[in-house]
Design a protein around this motif. Structure first.
Motif, short mmCIF file in Angstrom:
data_model
loop_
_atom_site.label_atom_id
_atom_site.label_comp_id
_atom_site.label_asym_id
_atom_site.label_seq_id
_atom_site.Cartn_x
_atom_site.Cartn_y
_atom_site.Cartn_z
N ASP A 1 -68.04 13.90 -44.66
CA ASP A 1 -67.05 14.34 -43.69
C ASP A 1 -67.66 14.35 -42.29
N LYS B 1 -67.22 18.99 -37.84
CA LYS B 1 -66.08 19.72 -37.32
C LYS B 1 -66.25 19.98 -35.83
N SER C 1 -65.00 22.01 -32.58
CA SER C 1 -64.30 23.21 -32.15
C SER C 1 -63.73 22.97 -30.76
N ALA D 1 -50.58 21.33 -33.94
CA ALA D 1 -51.49 20.44 -34.66
C ALA D 1 -52.09 19.40 -33.70
N MET E 1 -54.88 20.94 -31.64
CA MET E 1 -56.09 21.20 -32.42
C MET E 1 -56.70 19.94 -32.99
N GLU F 1 -55.59 18.37 -35.52
CA GLU F 1 -55.51 18.54 -36.97
C GLU F 1 -54.24 17.88 -37.48
N ARG F 2 -54.20 17.69 -38.78
CA ARG F 2 -53.00 17.13 -39.40
C ARG F 2 -51.92 18.21 -39.48
N SER F 3 -50.69 17.79 -39.31
CA SER F 3 -49.58 18.75 -39.40
C SER F 3 -49.48 19.33 -40.79
N THR G 1 -51.89 20.17 -42.72
CA THR G 1 -52.84 21.29 -42.83
C THR G 1 -52.25 22.57 -42.27
N VAL G 2 -51.57 22.48 -41.14
CA VAL G 2 -50.95 23.66 -40.54
C VAL G 2 -49.82 24.18 -41.43
N LEU H 1 -58.93 27.80 -38.37
CA LEU H 1 -59.41 26.42 -38.39
C LEU H 1 -60.65 26.24 -37.52
N HIS I 1 -61.17 27.06 -34.17
CA HIS I 1 -60.98 26.73 -32.76
C HIS I 1 -60.92 28.01 -31.94
#
Length: 913
Positions: free
Chosen positions: A325, A328, A330, A345, A348, A350-352, A354-355, A384, A386
């Motif tokens: 992976d 990550k 931040s 999302a 951040m 991030e994938r929607s 995941t939220v 997550l 952040h």
């Protein structure tokens, strides 16, 4: 025109047809003009045109003979059938024959022009064909020359390569050359071949998939076998024979017929077969694709497949194993008060999904378009990994106003005190200010009362003082409150002959709420009944202790009429200002307060502002409430234009895009974008605040149901300034009761327009104009729609008229008046009538049709009306006390002896507010 009855065929008799021309019907109406007719013979002629070169086409052959009287062409084209042109045809007049001959001559000239044009086009076409043919021939010759040069170069190279092997070749006898076809080149000897070239085999030994290569001479077409197509060479020119149009533009002078690129393309296209690529010298049997023992046992790079490690990596990647992976990251996520799942999302990275999974774990089902509050979004972003930065829509107002504590001591300068004149109506506030300014403002005010707030600046002994004049009428409470908030010193004007009044008490409360010192000015000392001691005593009741009574509040006895005590008042104000030590930063951006605002027809939105700190200049961008402006002009209290205004200076500002609200604070911003951002946020906040009107509880729902039964009195109010409109609306809202209320559909500043009348027409409202008038279009529209427009210039009259009109919406009061009592002595049963009570009037009188109540043991048994009232068999209107009568009730017969009848009268009384 009408056809003749001659229906002969066109092919018979020369194809003639006789037509008759009749005059117009209107010609007969003119004097001296008779209706006539003409006869015209029309001849139909057909010309046949044969192909070029055919007999009769005019190319070297005589024309075919025609019928008698037909034109022969050329010099005979002017003749007609039946005779020459000059001859007169049968049935034609001389003028008709001349006209016919003229038409035929014009047709012959047109035909000659067309023939000449056709011959010129044909000549151009032939010339173009010859030019293109020359181009093709030249290209073909150049191609042949190039091929010959290439063949000669190849032969020279072979001869040069065969020079070292020439002795060995001479020792061995040369084999006989096989017979060849005529024109085909003989086979080269082995010594003349290239080093990597294999010997040519016979036809039987040649490989099946190999075809013989023809020589350039064999590839050339035989003479007369047709011309090979040449690439990029123009095709033959179009001709009229194949139905295509011809070009008549001659070639441009000075341009070459064929350029180098066309010649090169023609050479490439003339090759019959592309050259095969020669194999490399190091290519063996494997390179030719021949299977041998060595090639079968030797592994070639082309036959080797992927390695085992590569296959393992590919399998692991496909199955998703051993995938490291990415580290990550931040991020700092900015979260507003409301944000959608998709936007959160994206911020951040991030994938929607995941939220949404995290929301489902918290028991909340959401989609990417759902809105999350700031707390939920902060919780998700924190989980997550952040960091969160919370922002609000109100952050756009941060830094809009400077803090006084941030000012440096060296930047502070003295400023003029701001003094507000307050007090009861008609106590002489404006007259006192006029005496100080040596002006006459009172004479221009309607009704002799101040209905606007005014700002002025005077100078006393080199020191400037800014005065704010506030109205004293009870309706202008908000104006007095604004004046108290913007002031440094409050001057309370009290009439010596009138004493402390309600608005005086209200002014004291405003001054104390603002925390400003009070100076009492006891006015009208020139009147004989002036009693200043009474004023000082009444002020003690409201906790205002003057110096003469042992307190700290300064008091001055003045007279606006005789100007007595004015200097003492000004000195007292300056003394109080010195005690306050009024200092402010003069440099920097300007801030202040909007004192009054109005809509001027010639200048647009105009706001009277009081600069409290900084310097306001022309060209600055000012934000005031929900409106902003680029300052176009600054006008002082004397009507002069100024370039800038410092602290404690009242000026009029021109350039607002709308009328700001009186009492709004203003500030200078750096750009139009910032001003627009602030005003849009404030407008949006107001809309959101006024939009939520739904019932959220049972109590609110019941209040709305109760309010729905209230009678509404719709009004549209337009005034000259913002403060007056505000005062009118507040006064009318005070008139509202539980049964009737004033419904203000719209209130604004400016003249009455068509949109105001249209709004009033939709709601059956009354338009009220305070110190404004309607334009002609609005007045005509109001007359047509029946809308009433009322004009006022004194607020007393406006409030009284609206009050009386609203009183008419009140339901009349039902008032009951007692008339008398009657006692039932006996009850009689009468056929077809029912029971009748024999009564004696014991008190008052009894009237027929009056309301009655039947009392039994002092308890009301029945309430209704009398059906009949008789005395000695006669119907009577009323019976006085002490007399006997007979009475019967409507729809009720349960009466007994000893019961008491109470008579009363019901009256309706109109109510007022």
């Amino acid at each position: 025109m009408a056809d003749n009855d001659d229906k002969r065929d066109d092919n018979q008799g020369g194809g003639k047809k006789t037509l008759t021309l009749k005059g117009a019907p209107s010609l007969g109406g003119r004097p001296g003009a008779a209706r006539s007719s003409r006869t015209v013979v029309v001849e139909k002629r057909t010309r046949r045109v044969g192909p070029p070169g055919a007999p009769g086409t005019g190319t070297g052959s005589a024309p075919p003979p025609r019928g008698p009287g037909a034109s022969a062409g050329g010099g005979q084209r002017g003749q007609m059938r039946g005779g020459p042109i000059g001859g007169r045809s049968t049935g034609l007049t001389s003028s008709e024959s001349d006209a016919r001959a003229r038409v035929l001559r014009e047709a012959a000239s047109r035909q000659a022009e067309e023939d000449a044009r056709a011959r010129a086009d044909e000549a151009r076409r032939i010339e173009e064909d010859a030019r293109r043919r020359a181009i093709r021939e030249q290209a073909e010759q150049e191609e042949l020359a190039r091929q010959r040069a290439a063949a000669e170069a190849a032969a020279a190279a072979e001869r040069a390569a065969a020079q070292p092997e020439q002795p060995a070749a001479e020792a061995a006898p040369a084999p006989a050359a096989p017979p060849t076809r005529s024109g085909a080149p003989s086979e080269r000897p082995a010594s003349a071949r290239r080093p990597n070239e294999r010997p040519a085999a016979s036809g039987a030994a040649r490989r099946p998939n190999e075809r013989p290569v023809a020589s350039p001479a064999a590839r050339r077409p035989a003479p007369g076998a047709g011309m090979m197509p040449i690439g990029n060479v123009p095709p033959p020119a179009p001709s009229e024979a194949d139905g295509r149009k011809t070009r008549t533009t001659p070639p441009a002078a000075g341009r070459p017929i064929v350029n180098a690129a066309e010649l090169e393309n023609a050479r490439r296209a003339s090759r019959a077969q592309p050259e095969r690529p020669s194999r490399r010298a190091d290519e063996g049997a494997a390179g030719r694709g021949r299977l041998t023992v060595s090639s079968a046992t030797t592994e070639n790079d082309r036959d080797r497949g992927p390695s085992l490690a590569a296959m393992r990596r590919r399998r692991d990647k496909k199955m998703g194993r051993n995938q490291q992976d990415a580290p990550k990251l931040s991020r700092e996520v900015v979260i507003p008060e409301a944000i959608t799942v998709q936007e959160l999302a994206n911020r951040m990275a991030e994938r929607s999904v995941t939220v949404i999974k995290m929301l489902m774990q918290q028991g909340q089902m959401a989609t990417i378009n759902d809105v999350l509050d700031a707390d939920t979004a902060e919780l998700i972003a924190t989980e997550l990994g952040h960091t969160v930065k919370r922002v609000s829509d109100a952050d756009v107002e941060e830094g809009l106003f400077d803090l006084a504590s941030d000012d440096k001591a060296e930047d502070l300068t003295d400023r003029a005190p701001v003094v507000t004149i307050m007090g009861h109506v008609d106590h002489g506030k404006t007259s006192l200010l006029d005496a100080i300014r040596e002006a006459n403002v009172v004479s221009g005010e309607a009704g002799g009362i101040t209905q606007h707030i005014g700002a002025y600046q005077v100078e006393k002994n080199g020191a400037k003082i800014t005065f704010l004049d506030t109205p004293g009428h009870e309706a202008f409470t908000a104006m007095r409150a604004r004046g108290a908030q913007a002031t440094d010193i409050a001057v309370l004007v009290v009439a010596a002959d009138d004493g402390v009044m309600p608005q005086t008490i209200e002014s004291i409360k405003h001054a104390k709420a603002a925390g400003v010192p009070i100076i009492v000015a006891i006015n009208k000392m020139d009147k004989p009944d002036a009693n200043p001691t009474r004023v000082r005593t009444e002020l003690l009741q409201h906790e205002v202790f003057v110096e003469t009574m042992g307190g700290e509040t300064l008091d001055v006895e003045v007279s606006a009429k005789t100007h007595a005590g004015l200097d003492t008042l000004l000195e007292t104000i300056l003394l109080q200002a010195e005690v306050l030590e009024l200092k402010v930063a003069r440099d920097g951006r300007a801030e202040g307060l909007v004192i009054e605002a109005k809509l001027d027809r010639g200048r647009g939105a105009v706001a009277t502002v009081l600069v409290q700190r900084g310097t306001l200049k022309v060209g600055d961008i000012v934000v005031a409430g929900t409106e902003f402006a680029r300052v176009r002009a600054l006008i002082d209290d004397k009507g002069n234009q100024v370039k800038e205004a410092g602290p404690s200076v009242p000026v009029e500002v021109l350039g607002f895009n709308g009328v700001p609200s009186a009492g709004d604070r203003f500030s200078v911003v750096e750009s139009d974008a910032r001003a627009r951002e602030v005003t849009e946020y404030r407008q949006r906040a107001i809309r959101e605040k006024t939009a939520g009107g739904g019932a959220t509880s049972l109590e609110q729902m019941m209040n709305q149901l109760k309010a729905s039964g209230i009678s509404k009195f719709p009004l549209v109010i337009k005034g000259d300034v913002q403060g007056s409109v505000e005062a009118i609306v507040a006064s009318l809202n005070k008139l509202s009761t539980d049964e009737v209320s004033a419904q203000i559909l719209y209130s604004g500043v400016g003249g009455i327009t068509e949109s105001d009348v249209t709004l009033a027409s939709a709601s059956n409202a009354i338009v009220i104009g305070f110190n404004v008038r309607a334009n002609k279009q609005a007045s005509d529209l109001a007359t047509r729609d029946g809308i009433e427009i009322r004009y006022y210039n004194i607020i007393y009259d406006l409030v009284d008229d609206v009050k009386s009109a609203m009183s008419g919406l009140l339901k009349p009061e039902r008032r009951e008046t007692f008339i008398g009592y009657a006692e039932i002595l006996e009850v009689f049963q009468i056929t077809k009538v029912g029971k009748v009570a024999g009564c004696r009037v014991t008190e008052g009188i009894v009237e027929r049709g009056a309301g009655v109540r039947l009392l039994r043991n002092d308890v009301v048994i029945h309430e209704g009306k009398l059906k009949t009232l008789k005395r000695f068999k006669d119907e009577v209107k009323d019976v006085p006390m002490g007399q006997e009568c007979g009475m019967a009730f409507e729809n009720y017969e349960d009466i007994r002896a000893g019961d008491v009848i109470e008579c009363f009268r019901v009256e309706s009384v109109q109510r007022t507010l």
